[in-house]
Structures are given as structure tokens and as C-alpha cells.
Enzyme design. Structure first.
Site, PDB file in Angstrom:
ATOM      1  N   LYS A   1     -12.498  -1.432   6.142  1.00 16.77           N
ATOM      2  CA  LYS A   1     -11.714  -2.371   6.933  1.00 16.77           C
ATOM      3  C   LYS A   1     -12.224  -2.370   8.381  1.00 16.77           C
ATOM      4  CE  LYS A   1      -9.173  -2.698   3.196  1.00 16.77           C
ATOM      5  NZ  LYS A   1      -8.053  -1.850   2.796  1.00 16.77           N
TER       6      LYS A   1
ATOM      7  N   TRP B   1       0.827  -1.217   0.000  1.00 11.60           N
ATOM      8  CA  TRP B   1       0.000   0.000   0.000  1.00 11.60           C
ATOM      9  C   TRP B   1       0.853   1.256   0.000  1.00 11.60           C
ATOM     10  CZ3 TRP B   1      -4.261  -0.481  -2.187  1.00 11.60           C
ATOM     11  CH2 TRP B   1      -5.075  -1.605  -1.978  1.00 11.60           C
TER      12      TRP B   1
ATOM     13  N   ASP C   1      -1.761   6.598   6.312  1.00 12.55           N
ATOM     14  CA  ASP C   1      -2.826   5.773   5.743  1.00 12.55           C
ATOM     15  C   ASP C   1      -3.223   4.742   6.792  1.00 12.55           C
ATOM     16  OD1 ASP C   1      -4.453   3.989   4.457  1.00 12.55           O
ATOM     17  OD2 ASP C   1      -3.061   3.503   2.840  1.00 12.55           O
TER      18      ASP C   1
HETATM   19  C1  LIG Z   1      -7.513  -1.343   1.520  1.00 12.41           C
HETATM   20  C2  LIG Z   1      -6.425  -0.358   1.634  1.00 12.41           C
HETATM   21  C3  LIG Z   1      -6.242   0.655   0.679  1.00 12.41           C
HETATM   22  C4  LIG Z   1      -7.119   0.785  -0.548  1.00 12.41           C
HETATM   23  O1  LIG Z   1      -8.409   1.133  -0.209  1.00 12.41           O
HETATM   24  P1  LIG Z   1      -9.502   1.460  -1.331  1.00 12.41           P
HETATM   25  O2  LIG Z   1     -10.644   1.931  -0.507  1.00 12.41           O
HETATM   26  O3  LIG Z   1      -9.775   0.188  -2.060  1.00 12.41           O
HETATM   27  O4  LIG Z   1      -8.961   2.501  -2.207  1.00 12.41           O
HETATM   28  C5  LIG Z   1      -5.212   1.548   0.868  1.00 12.41           C
HETATM   29  N1  LIG Z   1      -4.403   1.468   1.934  1.00 12.41           N
HETATM   30  C6  LIG Z   1      -4.539   0.502   2.868  1.00 12.41           C
HETATM   31  C7  LIG Z   1      -3.608   0.463   4.040  1.00 12.41           C
HETATM   32  C8  LIG Z   1      -5.554  -0.435   2.745  1.00 12.41           C
HETATM   33  O5  LIG Z   1      -5.703  -1.383   3.678  1.00 12.41           O
END
Ligand SMILES: *Cc1c(COP(=O)(O)O)cnc(C)c1O
Length: 362
Positions: A197, A103, A173
Site C-alpha cells: 500500500k 480488515w 494493522d
Molecule cells: C491490504 C490490507 C490487508 C491485507 O493485506 P495482504 O498483504 O493482502 O494480506 C490487511 N489489512 C489492511 C488494513 C489492508 O489494507
């Protein structure tokens, strides 16, 4: 159809059953209005009251100070990868990025059209088995911000410290770790997370931003993606994902009932410990991430013999343990054990793993 199963999906992930039941109860008649929350204007006073209440609950849960804005956006964390440079670079030439896995790598790649993304430290040298230490961070004091991913959802690698950036705004993030434990929001310039998540349903993206970082957006930034404009419009510049906003409010109620993030942190640590202990004590399963950087949210493991993977997954599913397959890019197994995944689910998984090993390996 069978009753609810134990769901270890990385995302969209399990939601608390109590939350889904409440949504079901309120589905046809929200607040005694004779319609669902999905069928009301986002400008309606009752809806606006609800959104303010949702934000207040989040502020309470996370201890978000007044000088931070909370934005309820769309586009997921992936959109934020580009929106961060668009909104934060201003007159600066670039930003610093830490690479701890897939990511953070995607965030780095998405930055390229907008400025210079300097990768100032990387877990690559360790095979993504540990995070770079504070001493390894060779930060640029001129950077617009420093970006990192505290919990790499795919690799199962997590930071055990918050980087000290010497005053440069820290951007995190937190898609797969937000609300899993108390944090000190003031250590961050921007925190962002897709909802699917550990917050609620897909479609909503949270951005928590220190007020003084607003107002630097590039003139070509689309209005719904301009942080300052959304902040000035209470995230209502255009129609927000109204149902998602409502549902995360129910999740926040549930978290407060559980005792808040302190209580979640205790539960999450206990769940992770049970699972890692089982992995470490077995001969069939392994996880080679250094202990301090093992994710408490996404527990990855592989089987000694890959030929057993398919059977493991198939039998797990037959035992009510769903979505244990690792990300397609890394293979192996992954058990995501977010807030909504109970300790009972983890115990059931461990019991199955021990039984499977006894039958196939010992
Ligand atoms: C799932 C995830 C993403 C991507 O998320 P989207 O909503 O599909 O764009 C980005 N960073 C992390 C750490 C993630 O777990």
C-alpha cells in the site's frame, strides 16, 4: 504505450516514479557488480550492508527506538492475522479486538483457532461511519493484546486517536497508513503492515515489535513466522524477498528526500482536504463518514445514481485516472492517495469529477 497515468489503486499501489527509474537504472548492474540485486545471495556482505542501511533509514523516518525490533517478513498482513496470536498469546486465553470494518473483521476471524477474540467495541452500530470512542472501549485487563486497524482501507474509515489500553500491548494493522504521518512508536506493542500500500512492492511485510513481547510463540509456530527467531536472525532465517527489501530502501531514500514523514503528513492532509471538499460541495458525489474519521489515504465516495458508475469509471480511465473502482464488497468509488500519489493527481481527479457532474447531473 502511453506515459504514466494517475493511479489511485488501493494496493498494490502507485510507487514514486523516481524510485522506479532508479531501480531501472540499477537493474542490470547493482553497485557496479555486473549483476542485479535479485541475483545475489542474501548472505553476501554487500546485501547484508544494504539491509542494515534500509532498516536504519526506516528507524530514522519513524523514530523507532532501540528497544523495538524491525522484522522483514513475508505472507502479507493476512498471515499476520494468525501470526499475532501464535506469537503473542503465550499463556493468555485471548486478546481484545476493535471492529472498525472489513480488515479488522478478518483479523478477528483469523484469531479464532488460537484463542478467544473479544470484540470490545465496534463501528457496526454506526454503519461503519465512525470509530468507537475511547470511552466505548470495554477492555479486558487480562488480554494478551488489543488489536485494531487505524485505517480501514476498504471503508475509508480512520481512527483519529490512538487507543489507551491501560498497559495492555496495543497491536496495529497499519497496512494502509504506515509512513503517511509521524507516529509515536512507543504507544504500540506491535505495528505491522504489508508493503504494497504505502511502502513498496507486494511480498514484504513489516513487523515492528517491542522487544519484551518476543519469546512467547506457540511451539507449533513455523520457524520463518516466529518473531523471536526472525529477530535473532536479522529476518534472515530463510531467504527473504530480496528485491522487495531493496526497493523499499529506495522508497525510504525518496521519503527522506521529501522531508520525511512530517512533510508527507502535510501533503497527505492537503490532498485529502481537496478531495473531500470537492465531494462535499457536489450534488452527485457523497461520503457519509463523520469528518474526524475520514481516511486521508483511502477516500471513498458514491454517486447519487449508481447507473452512472460504469460511465464514470470508463471516462476516468480515458482521462488517465486509473483504478477508482471501490472494493468489490462495498461498491462505489475509492481513490487511494498514498504518499506516491501527487497533489497534481488529486487536482486532475477533482477537475474530472466536476466536469463529469456538470455533464451528467447539474
Ligand atoms: C491490504 C490490507 C490487508 C491485507 O493485506 P495482504 O498483504 O493482502 O494480506 C490487511 N489489512 C489492511 C488494513 C489492508 O489494507
Amino acid at each position: 504505450m502511453s506515459s504514466r497515468q494517475y493511479n489511485f489503486c488501493a494496493g498494490p499501489a502507485a510507487l514514486p516514479t523516481a524510485v522506479l527509474k532508479r531501480a531501472q537504472e540499477e537493474m542490470l548492474d547493482w553497485q557496479g557488480r555486473g549483476l542485479s540485486v535479485m541475483e545475489i545471495s542474501h548472505r553476501h556482505a554487500a546485501y547484508l550492508d544494504m539491509t542494515q542501511d534500509v532498516e536504519a533509514k526506516l528507524r530514522r523516518l519513524m523514530g523507532i527506538p532501540r528497544h523495538y525490533k524491525v522484522l522483514f517478513m513475508q505472507g502479507g498482513a493476512t498471515a499476520q492475522f494468525a501470526l499475532l496470536p501464535l506469537n503473542l498469546l503465550g499463556a493468555k486465553a485471548g486478546a481484545d479486538y476493535l471492529d472498525s470494518g472489513i480488515w479488522s473483521t478478518k483479523a478477528i476471524a483469523a484469531m479464532a483457532p488460537y484463542g478467544k477474540a473479544s470484540v470490545v467495541a465496534s463501528s457496526q452500530v454506526s454503519g461503519y461511519r465512525r470509530v468507537p470512542s475511547q470511552a466505548e472501549l470495554l477492555l479486558n485487563s487480562e488480554a494478551a493484546y488489543v488489536h485494531y486497524c487505524p485505517n480501514e482501507t476498504i471503508g475509508g474509515l480512520a481512527f483519529d486517536y490512538v487507543p489507551d489500553t491501560g498497559g495492555v500491548p496495543l497491536v496495529a494493522d497499519m497496512s494502509s497508513t504506515i509512513l503517511s504521518e509521524p507516529i509515536d512508536v512507543t504507544q504500540f506493542g506491535v505495528i505491522y503492515a504489508g508493503a504494497q500500500k504505502n511502502i513498496g512492492p507486494a511480498g514484504l511485510t513489516l513487523v515492528i515489535i517491542r522487544e519484551d513481547l518476543l519469546g512467547n510463540a506457540h511451539q507449533l509456530t513455523p520457524k520463518p513466522f516466529n518473531y523471536a527467531l526472525q529477530a535473532a536472525n536479522d529476518s534472515m532465517l530463510n531467504t527473504p524477498p530480496t528485491f522487495g527489501w531493496y526497493l523499499v530502501g529506495l522508497v525510504f531514500d525518496w521519503l527522506l528526500e521529501q522531508g520525511g514523514l512530517q512533510a508527507m503528513a502535510l501533503q497527505n492532509s492537503a490532498k485529502a482536504e481537496i478531495l473531500y471538499r470537492a465531494i462535499d460541495q457536489s450534488k452527485l458525489y457523497s461520503n457519509n463518514i463523520v469528518a474526524a474519521n475520514r481516511s486521508k489515504m483511502n477516500v471513498t465516495f458514491s454517486l447519487q445514481n449508481e447507473a452512472l458508475d460504469a460511465e464514470f469509471l470508463q471516462q476516468a480511465q480515458a482521462n488517465g485516472l486509473l483504478n477508482l473502482k471501490g472494493h468489490r464488497s462495498v461498491g462505489g468509488m475509492r481513490a487511494s492517495i498514498y504518499n506516491a500519489v501527487s497533489e497534481a493527481a488529486v487536482h486532475a481527479l477533482v477537475a474530472f469529477m466536476i466536469d463529469f457532474e456538470t455533464r451528467h447531473w447539474a
